[in-house]
Write a protein that holds these residues in place. Sequence first.
Motif, mmCIF file in Angstrom:
data_model
loop_
_atom_site.group_PDB
_atom_site.id
_atom_site.type_symbol
_atom_site.label_atom_id
_atom_site.label_comp_id
_atom_site.label_asym_id
_atom_site.label_seq_id
_atom_site.Cartn_x
_atom_site.Cartn_y
_atom_site.Cartn_z
ATOM 1 N N LEU A 140 138.591 22.751 29.608
ATOM 2 C CA LEU A 140 138.442 23.015 30.798
ATOM 3 C C LEU A 140 137.253 23.340 31.181
ATOM 4 O O LEU A 140 136.002 23.908 30.620
ATOM 5 N N ALA A 141 136.840 23.169 32.581
ATOM 6 C CA ALA A 141 135.415 23.147 33.164
ATOM 7 C C ALA A 141 135.728 24.844 33.885
ATOM 8 O O ALA A 141 135.621 24.863 34.923
ATOM 9 N N GLN A 148 145.337 23.136 33.934
ATOM 10 C CA GLN A 148 145.272 21.466 33.843
ATOM 11 C C GLN A 148 143.950 21.133 33.938
ATOM 12 O O GLN A 148 143.069 21.101 35.043
ATOM 13 N N PRO A 149 143.513 20.242 33.117
ATOM 14 C CA PRO A 149 141.903 20.075 32.909
ATOM 15 C C PRO A 149 141.358 19.284 34.016
ATOM 16 O O PRO A 149 140.361 19.421 34.623
ATOM 17 N N SER A 150 142.067 18.208 34.412
ATOM 18 C CA SER A 150 141.911 17.548 35.621
ATOM 19 C C SER A 150 141.542 18.215 36.771
ATOM 20 O O SER A 150 140.613 18.150 37.619
ATOM 21 N N LEU A 155 138.226 21.730 40.835
ATOM 22 C CA LEU A 155 138.136 23.117 41.362
ATOM 23 C C LEU A 155 136.665 23.842 41.082
ATOM 24 O O LEU A 155 136.227 24.393 41.977
ATOM 25 N N ALA A 156 136.316 23.335 39.634
ATOM 26 C CA ALA A 156 134.730 23.848 39.452
ATOM 27 C C ALA A 156 133.883 23.212 40.475
ATOM 28 O O ALA A 156 132.945 23.567 40.715
ATOM 29 N N ARG A 315 155.239 20.207 39.496
ATOM 30 C CA ARG A 315 155.954 19.705 38.611
ATOM 31 C C ARG A 315 154.891 18.997 37.526
ATOM 32 O O ARG A 315 155.299 18.908 36.099
ATOM 33 N N GLU A 316 153.650 18.859 38.054
ATOM 34 C CA GLU A 316 152.715 18.105 37.003
ATOM 35 C C GLU A 316 151.626 19.224 36.402
ATOM 36 O O GLU A 316 150.735 18.621 35.581
#
Length: 449
Positions: A140-141, A148-150, A155-156, A315-316
């Motif tokens: 995670l950033a 959710q990592p992507s 957001l970062a 949902r994702e």
Amino acid sequence: MPALTNDVTADNLGTQDPGLDNAACVTLAFQAERPLDTPVRFPLAGVDGVWFARGKGAPRAERVEKDSETQLRVEVPDRFLSNSHASLQRVFGHWLLEDKGSRNGTFVDGARVEHAELREGAVFEIGHSFFVFRSSAEELAGGEGSLQPSFAAQLAALARAAPTLLPVVLRGESGTGKEVLARQVHALSRRGGAFQAINCAALSPALVESELFGYRKGAFSGATEDRPGLIRSADKGTLFLDEIGDLPPPAQGALLCVLQESEVLPVGGTRPVPVDFRLIVATHRDLEQMAARGAFRHDLLARLSGFTVHLPPLRERREDLGMLIAALLERHAKGRPLTFTHAAARALFLYDWPLNVRELERALLLAIALSSGSVIDLPHLPEAVRSMPAAPLPAPELPVEEAQRRDELLALLREHHGNVTAVARVMGKARVQVQRWMRRYRILPAIFR
């Protein structure tokens, strides 16, 4: 965008083996009896297996070296977990979840299982705790705003861009939280003016320019006084244009002039008025496609290009459900201590949320209103949510000859307790050929040991 997760990383789990192609992770996304607890991610890089057990205090993980393998023992403070509840083992690059004879069972996507291969995004339950599996999940950033990592990476990056004057485009389905995110960007921008939100789809086509740009007294019938307009209300602040794809073509041209000249010409006016604002727009439409067919100005699209964020549908991003539920309970339950039954929590995780975060908020508002005590149960949720069936586990369809070979393999693996060498000897095949068949038929030998 505050940090909203605990991330158990290599720093507190010991040295990882970079040679293992094992960038999966599991996230403890939600605990039905502790809905306000912070979610926890458990990266599985360098790990051969995971053991889940009941613990005390905060969730914790301990790395253990055993029989030349690296095992992770995860303890969760859930009274419905057994002392040795379930295991997750890496076999041939796949992850196999196996119940270890627990009292309350192990479930994958709502279906009870003795063992199952986890698919990308699978939700599995042990006790009254809900985990989300990701087969590939980068670090995670900063853990900001999403698990959710992507999305967390976006957001970062957006937080770093917030203090600049770059235009921001928020893309995503209706209800994914675009205005909430726009308000966060405004807060991080440190601009002293107001946040002015405008829904372009709700503007009257006949009055859109006078509402946006203002007007002078006498400019048209009924204009009895000067009005500054919505854009000037955002002076020194942030202008948020929601559903900008619904802005009529004439207003698109006028908005382009405002962006180019940093000034507004009110309807009926002869002298433009300077204006200074940060622009954020949102849309669920494909603006490039609209521009290609002439429904949106190419030059305006170019002016909007700055920093784009794609908000995924709920949902994702099921690993974010617990985080969102906690935030909404803190906002709407007004300090009332609430917990969820297992059935209610499962329904929340099985539902697809077609209207996204907005629908989740409405569902929780209803549940809070209907629950007279401190427990939210299945009947308190909307009918669409509580009637969601468990997702079946898919079985591969095979031609007759392949199916017969698979059945033979299964029978021999049961007979020899998962010993691949013994099975290869009985079949008169090389061990590597048997392993190749097992990968093709998605058979994991650990099931039979």
